[in-house]
Design a protein around this motif. Structure first.
Motif, PDB file in Angstrom:
ATOM      1  N   TRP A   1       0.984  -1.394  -0.031  1.00 20.51           N
ATOM      2  CA  TRP A   1       0.055  -0.017   0.141  1.00 20.51           C
ATOM      3  C   TRP A   1       0.980   1.108   0.130  1.00 20.51           C
ATOM      4  O   TRP A   1       0.540   2.259  -0.505  1.00 20.51           O
ATOM      5  CB  TRP A   1      -0.896   0.000   1.302  1.00 20.51           C
ATOM      6  N   ALA A   2       1.912   1.237   0.772  1.00 18.50           N
ATOM      7  CA  ALA A   2       2.983   2.458   0.748  1.00 18.50           C
ATOM      8  C   ALA A   2       3.419   2.576  -0.690  1.00 18.50           C
ATOM      9  O   ALA A   2       3.724   3.809  -0.967  1.00 18.50           O
ATOM     10  CB  ALA A   2       4.137   2.299   1.668  1.00 18.50           C
ATOM     11  N   ASP A   3       3.741   1.419  -1.246  1.00 22.88           N
ATOM     12  CA  ASP A   3       4.403   1.638  -2.589  1.00 22.88           C
ATOM     13  C   ASP A   3       3.258   2.216  -3.533  1.00 22.88           C
ATOM     14  O   ASP A   3       3.594   2.863  -4.486  1.00 22.88           O
ATOM     15  CB  ASP A   3       4.913   0.284  -3.080  1.00 22.88           C
ATOM     16  N   GLN A   4       2.022   1.740  -3.418  1.00 25.68           N
ATOM     17  CA  GLN A   4       1.205   2.265  -4.308  1.00 25.68           C
ATOM     18  C   GLN A   4       1.046   3.838  -4.049  1.00 25.68           C
ATOM     19  O   GLN A   4       0.890   4.550  -5.078  1.00 25.68           O
ATOM     20  CB  GLN A   4      -0.397   1.545  -3.685  1.00 25.68           C
ATOM     21  N   ALA A   5       1.099   4.382  -2.775  1.00 24.36           N
ATOM     22  CA  ALA A   5       1.106   5.546  -2.731  1.00 24.36           C
ATOM     23  C   ALA A   5       2.258   6.511  -3.304  1.00 24.36           C
ATOM     24  O   ALA A   5       2.074   7.547  -3.852  1.00 24.36           O
ATOM     25  CB  ALA A   5       1.012   5.804  -1.243  1.00 24.36           C
ATOM     26  N   ARG A   6       3.331   5.596  -3.110  1.00 24.37           N
ATOM     27  CA  ARG A   6       4.517   6.243  -3.684  1.00 24.37           C
ATOM     28  C   ARG A   6       4.455   6.416  -5.484  1.00 24.37           C
ATOM     29  O   ARG A   6       4.933   7.357  -5.964  1.00 24.37           O
ATOM     30  CB  ARG A   6       5.861   5.534  -3.618  1.00 24.37           C
ATOM     31  N   GLU A   7       4.009   5.480  -5.838  1.00 24.09           N
ATOM     32  CA  GLU A   7       3.408   5.461  -7.347  1.00 24.09           C
ATOM     33  C   GLU A   7       2.819   6.817  -7.715  1.00 24.09           C
ATOM     34  O   GLU A   7       3.109   7.384  -8.767  1.00 24.09           O
ATOM     35  CB  GLU A   7       2.834   4.122  -7.976  1.00 24.09           C
ATOM     36  N   GLU A   8       1.737   7.021  -6.895  1.00 17.61           N
ATOM     37  CA  GLU A   8       0.986   8.216  -7.282  1.00 17.61           C
ATOM     38  C   GLU A   8       1.982   9.499  -7.071  1.00 17.61           C
ATOM     39  O   GLU A   8       1.621  10.257  -7.913  1.00 17.61           O
ATOM     40  CB  GLU A   8      -0.121   8.254  -6.447  1.00 17.61           C
ATOM     41  N   LEU A   9       2.547   9.456  -6.147  1.00 21.95           N
ATOM     42  CA  LEU A   9       3.417  10.706  -5.612  1.00 21.95           C
ATOM     43  C   LEU A   9       4.513  10.993  -6.621  1.00 21.95           C
ATOM     44  O   LEU A   9       4.697  12.062  -7.075  1.00 21.95           O
ATOM     45  CB  LEU A   9       4.101  10.285  -4.331  1.00 21.95           C
ATOM     46  N   ALA A  10       4.908  10.073  -7.452  1.00 14.98           N
ATOM     47  CA  ALA A  10       6.036   9.923  -8.469  1.00 14.98           C
ATOM     48  C   ALA A  10       5.579  11.026  -9.638  1.00 14.98           C
ATOM     49  O   ALA A  10       6.409  11.380 -10.182  1.00 14.98           O
ATOM     50  CB  ALA A  10       6.377   8.672  -8.867  1.00 14.98           C
TER      51      ALA A  10
END
Length: 337
Positions: free
Chosen positions: A305-314
């Motif tokens: 889930w944290a990685d999913q957030a990072r993908e959006e943030l990128a």
């Protein structure tokens, strides 16, 4: 209520010191507004409504409003009020949650229901939400509509949690839906408020909202892991609260998912999970679960889930604001162990 509460999140070493200082100064203003907003003519109501705010708390949702505003104009006058609204809404739900959970401790202090009884705690939660609604009314119809939609999801999540998965529903899918409605929705709305009132633009606002929805999932999963693997000083609650009450969270659901192995420890853990436990049984279940592979599986899910957030943030503009949100993703994973 004492003075402003320094945000734990702003102290993360990977967050730009100048950004942290600016957000903390705005949080100081939020804290003053929170203090004023729960003041009532009745001394008992003032004391009860100030109880959880005075106990501290991380002010996570308010921090997200103010951080997200740095994708636009962080000096917009609506932002402090918007941050107070999401914090008061969150606190209002805690009064009700503690009644439903029969909790004894919240933020390291006796819960309101423990101190004043269920009736006062429920009415205090209603009062705090009413105060949030009063502040919200000055922020415009779009904000009122968004908050109403979010509050509907909060209630829906609580009802889903209370009723449990219905026949044919995957318990794990049900659990994740509860988290999405009950926790992630308000965290996402916090970021949306920050983007909206700072004039960050619709694309940026939509992206940071989606990122914080995933981040909210990661933070709640980390909390549920802490309830099993952490100490009361980390969570503000007595470890094993969910186990004691027979509530199944991600580590327990993962422990129940495989077919029974016949192992004595696995069999015993299955016997304990999903029912109210005595104190000795809670301690036994904690020991069995802490050494179970389900904890590692739950931590891996938190990371996803944290990685999913990072993908959006990128996809957001690079710089100190995006880096601060990425640091929060790291922090969520770190909290889960």
């Amino acid at each position: 209520m004492s003075g402003a509460v320094p945000s734990d999140f702003l102290a993360l070493p990977s967050i730009d010191a100048g950004l942290a200082k600016e957000v903390q100064e705005a949080l100081d203003e939020v804290e003053n507004l929170l203090r004023e907003s729960v003041s009532a003519s009745d001394p008992l109501l003032t004391e009860a409504a100030s109880h959880l705010l005075s106990a501290g708390g991380k002010r996570f949702r308010a921090t997200l409003v103010l951080l997200a505003s740095h994708f636009g104009d962080p000096t917009a006058p609506e932002l402090v009020r918007a941050a107070a609204v999401v914090e008061l809404t969150h606190v209002a739900t805690l009064y009700h949650d503690d009644v439903m959970d029969e909790a004894d401790l919240r933020r390291g202090e006796p819960s309101a229901n423990q101190r004043w009884g269920n009736s006062v705690a429920i009415l205090t939660g209603d009062y705090v939400f009413a105060r949030a609604s009063e502040i919200l009314a000055d922020l415009g119809t779009d904000a009122v509509r968004m908050q109403a939609r979010t509050f509907g999801r909060l209630v829906q999540g609580q009802i889903l949690e209370t009723s449990g998965p219905q026949g044919g529903t995957d318990p794990l899918e049900h659990y994740l839906r509860v988290i999405s409605d009950k926790t992630a929705s308000l965290i996402a709305s916090s970021a949306e408020f920050g983007g909206m009132f700072s004039g960050a633009g619709p694309e940026v606002t939509s992206t940071i909202t989606r990122a914080c929805d995933a981040l909210g999932m990661a933070f709640q999963l980390a909390d549920d892991i802490l309830d099993v693997a952490g100490e009361s000083s980390e969570s503000g609650k007595v470890p094993g609260t969910d186990l004691r009450e027979g509530v199944l969270t991600l580590p327990m659901l993962y422990a129940l998912r495989p077919e029974p192995t016949g192992d004595a420890a696995d069999t015993r853990l299955r016997e304990l999970l999903g029912r109210a436990l005595s104190e000795p049984e809670t301690e036994e279940a904690l020991g069995l679960l802490r050494s179970h592979t389900a904890i590692d599986e739950a931590r891996a899910t938190t990371r996803r889930w944290a990685d999913q957030a990072r993908e959006e943030l990128a996809t957001l503009p690079s710089g100190r604001t995006r880096e601060a949100f990425e640091a929060l993703c790291d922090y969520a994973v770190l909290r889960s162990g």
